[in-house]
Design an enzyme around this catalytic site. Structure first.
Site, short mmCIF file in Angstrom:
data_model
loop_
_atom_site.label_atom_id
_atom_site.label_comp_id
_atom_site.label_asym_id
_atom_site.label_seq_id
_atom_site.Cartn_x
_atom_site.Cartn_y
_atom_site.Cartn_z
N GLY A 1 -9.82 3.82 -2.00
CA GLY A 1 -10.09 5.26 -2.06
C GLY A 1 -11.14 5.78 -1.11
O GLY A 1 -11.85 6.74 -1.45
N GLY A 2 -11.22 5.22 0.09
CA GLY A 2 -12.18 5.73 1.07
C GLY A 2 -11.94 7.18 1.42
O GLY A 2 -12.88 7.99 1.50
N GLU B 1 8.23 3.19 0.55
CA GLU B 1 9.61 3.31 0.99
C GLU B 1 10.52 3.95 -0.06
O GLU B 1 11.68 4.28 0.23
CB GLU B 1 10.15 1.93 1.39
CG GLU B 1 9.48 1.38 2.64
CD GLU B 1 10.01 0.01 3.02
OE1 GLU B 1 11.21 -0.09 3.37
OE2 GLU B 1 9.23 -0.97 2.94
N SER C 1 -3.77 5.30 6.16
CA SER C 1 -4.31 4.19 6.94
C SER C 1 -3.35 3.02 6.77
O SER C 1 -3.58 2.13 5.95
CB SER C 1 -5.71 3.83 6.44
OG SER C 1 -6.26 2.79 7.22
N CYS D 1 -2.95 -2.65 9.15
CA CYS D 1 -3.37 -2.80 10.55
C CYS D 1 -2.95 -4.12 11.17
O CYS D 1 -3.01 -4.28 12.39
CB CYS D 1 -4.89 -2.65 10.64
SG CYS D 1 -5.80 -3.96 9.78
N SER E 1 -10.83 -1.19 4.36
CA SER E 1 -11.16 0.20 4.03
C SER E 1 -11.54 1.01 5.27
O SER E 1 -11.68 0.47 6.37
CB SER E 1 -12.30 0.24 3.01
OG SER E 1 -11.91 -0.39 1.81
#
Length: 376
Positions: free
Chosen positions: A16-17, A67, A85, A88, A351
């Site tokens: 929850g950043g 999805e 986000s 990565c 995060s």
């Protein structure tokens, strides 16, 4: 839900950043009412998210596969802001760099396929990801999709140390605003490595009244301010073993909090498990300097002597609390008591930096961020 409420969808929500960044933005300004819907499939992250964000009626967390979302879902939500986000690993230097071929990119591809068919498109979009995303096929897909859907965009590569935080964590950020009327396609602008400073109520999408600086000072650049007191934790849990000291002492990044310019490296989800390239190590000795000890190490090849010298620096890992501080999470951030240190490192490593996201959201939303009333 009040139709005038500012509606946010936080995809890949993690712990929850973005929620903290939005909450600080709107509640500090005592501005518009808002409601956040968050979606993630990481069970551990969702437990932490619920612990920190589900105590009021301004947030709902869904443990769904992204999805499974449809364009009708987006139309029903009628979003003001979409934050995301995405994973990565397909783009990071420590990942496999398979880009869109990575199975972890499938949800992002699904979103891009949905966007053209969404009738009520989000008014604003903010995306955060690792450096490397900007040269990926996923980035090309993202930019072309947003352009086709009539979004104006600004792109940045920024790090927390540019904002006065003693931590290097270079990340890609995209800010986008939907143009519902006549849309004039813009040529690709260069990805800026400077911090934008819009003057007054100027829009980040305006070429006028926006200044760019290499650094701005939003925090006092002192590593000491981010550290826990020794009595607050068991320091033995964070000390390096003799084997680690001997094997990695020449390649780890050691920072001295007595140095007013000390800056930590990026903390990744592998911190604590791996030492190379995953974050900095803290020197806690006030008696010996790093240069003094390493000069002595250069004069010997005896392992026992090297270990004895390194012990003088009193090296240890940063605690999860200290990493959370450097990522500008509020002091109220909690983890379940039964979560291991490794779990906490992994979740924090995945995060966003709350302060950087808060700053960029403020200039993305412009006057909306400080309105003293509900949106009409």
């Amino acid at each position: 839900m009040d139709r005038s409420c500012f509606k946010v969808l936080e995809l890949y929500s993690g712990i929850g950043g973005f929620n903290f960044a939005i909450k600080e933005l709107f509640e500090e300004e005592k501005s518009i009412e808002y409601y956040i819907t968050a979606i993630d499939i990481n069970t551990s992250a969702n437990i932490v998210y619920r612990l920190n964000h589900n105590s009021n009626n301004e947030c709902k967390l869904l443990e769904h596969n992204i999805e499974s979302l449809t364009s009708d879902d987006f139309d029903r939500m009628n979003l003001d802001l979409l934050t995301m986000s995405p994973p990565c690993q397909p783009f990071s230097r420590l990942g496999n760099q398979l880009d869109l071929k990575d199975s972890r990119s499938s949800s992002f591809k699904h979103l891009m396929q949905l966007f053209p068919s969404i009738r009520n498109k989000p008014r604003f979009i903010m995306l955060e990801n690792v450096k490397g995303f900007e040269i990926s096929n996923a980035h090309q897909l993202f930019i072309s999709t947003l352009r086709d859907c009539k979004y104006r965009m600004r792109e940045f590569l920024l790090s927390p140390d540019q904002f006065g935080i003693p931590n290097s964590r270079l990340r890609y950020y995209l800010l986008a605003k939907h143009e519902s009327g006549e849309f004039q396609d813009e040529e690709n602008e260069e990805i800026s490595t400077l911090v934008p400073l819009p003057h007054g109520n100027s829009s980040i999408f305006s070429h006028e009244n926006v200044e760019y600086k290499k650094n701005i000072r939003l925090k006092e650049f002192s590593l000491k301010n981010y550290l826990e007191k020794d009595e607050n934790f068991d320091i033995r849990k964070f000390q390096l073993t003799d084997e680690q000291l001997l094997r990695y002492h020449m390649i780890i990044d050691i920072v001295d909090p007595e140095n007013s310019m000390a800056k930590t490296n990026c903390f990744t989800k592998s911190y604590g498990h791996r030492l190379e390239g995953c974050g900095s190590i803290l020197k806690t000795s006030e008696q010996f300097s790093i240069d003094e000890i390493f000069s002595a190490i250069q004069k010997t090849s005896d392992s026992a002597t090297i270990i004895k010298l390194l012990h003088k620096l009193k090296l240890r890992l940063f605690t999860p609390k200290e990493i959370a501080n450097l990522m500008c999470f509020p002091c109220c951030l909690e983890f379940p008591e039964d979560f291991t240190t490794k779990q906490r490192y992994r979740l924090l490593g995945n995060s966003v930096n709350v302060l950087v996201c808060n700053y960029l959201l403020k200039i993305l939303l412009g006057p909306l961020a400080t309105m003293k009333r509900k949106i009409e």
